[in-house]
Design a protein around this motif. Structure first.
Motif, PDB file in Angstrom:
ATOM      1  N   THR A  10       7.253   2.204  -1.136  1.00  0.00           N
ATOM      2  CA  THR A  10       6.727   0.991  -0.513  1.00  0.00           C
ATOM      3  C   THR A  10       5.407   0.584  -1.155  1.00  0.00           C
ATOM      4  O   THR A  10       5.178  -0.597  -1.428  1.00  0.00           O
ATOM      5  CB  THR A  10       6.537   1.201   0.999  1.00  0.00           C
ATOM      6  OG1 THR A  10       7.787   1.584   1.567  1.00  0.00           O
ATOM      7  CG2 THR A  10       6.034  -0.055   1.670  1.00  0.00           C
ATOM      8  N   LEU A  14       4.659  -2.900  -3.196  1.00  0.00           N
ATOM      9  CA  LEU A  14       3.543  -3.733  -2.758  1.00  0.00           C
ATOM     10  C   LEU A  14       2.560  -3.969  -3.898  1.00  0.00           C
ATOM     11  O   LEU A  14       2.110  -5.102  -4.112  1.00  0.00           O
ATOM     12  CB  LEU A  14       2.834  -3.084  -1.570  1.00  0.00           C
ATOM     13  CG  LEU A  14       1.658  -3.847  -0.986  1.00  0.00           C
ATOM     14  CD1 LEU A  14       2.129  -5.185  -0.426  1.00  0.00           C
ATOM     15  CD2 LEU A  14       0.990  -3.029   0.108  1.00  0.00           C
ATOM     16  N   THR A  17       4.079  -6.399  -6.391  1.00  0.00           N
ATOM     17  CA  THR A  17       4.085  -7.762  -5.853  1.00  0.00           C
ATOM     18  C   THR A  17       2.697  -8.391  -5.922  1.00  0.00           C
ATOM     19  O   THR A  17       2.545  -9.539  -6.347  1.00  0.00           O
ATOM     20  CB  THR A  17       4.579  -7.756  -4.391  1.00  0.00           C
ATOM     21  OG1 THR A  17       5.881  -7.176  -4.359  1.00  0.00           O
ATOM     22  CG2 THR A  17       4.625  -9.156  -3.824  1.00  0.00           C
TER      23      THR A  17
END
Length: 74
Positions: A10, A14, A17
């Motif tokens: 995760t 993140l 992104t």
């Protein structure tokens, strides 16, 4: 152990992104410089077996090459 892997995955998504969204206002030359530095860092790390000096050197060389690619006319 699954929780650690899930949190790491995760965090990686993140970070990717956020990193890509930072490129929205960049010119093509700025983007090429950033991509060149990233590719150069990975290549330098691989070629020197993970050496910090190789990674930084690769990032510097890749950034310069990326900056010079498709340089705008003067």
């Amino acid at each position: 152990m699954n929780n650690v892997k899930r949190i790491a995955a995760t965090a990686a998504v993140l970070a990717a992104t956020l990193g890509l969204s930072a490129c929205a206002g960049m010119s093509n030359q700025d983007r090429n410089t950033a991509v060149g530095a990233g590719v150069g860092a990975v290549a330098g790390s691989v070629l020197t077996g993970g050496s910090a000096v190789g990674t930084v050197g690769g990032a510097a060389v890749g950034g310069v090459i990326g900056n010079q690619v498709q340089k705008p006319p003067r």
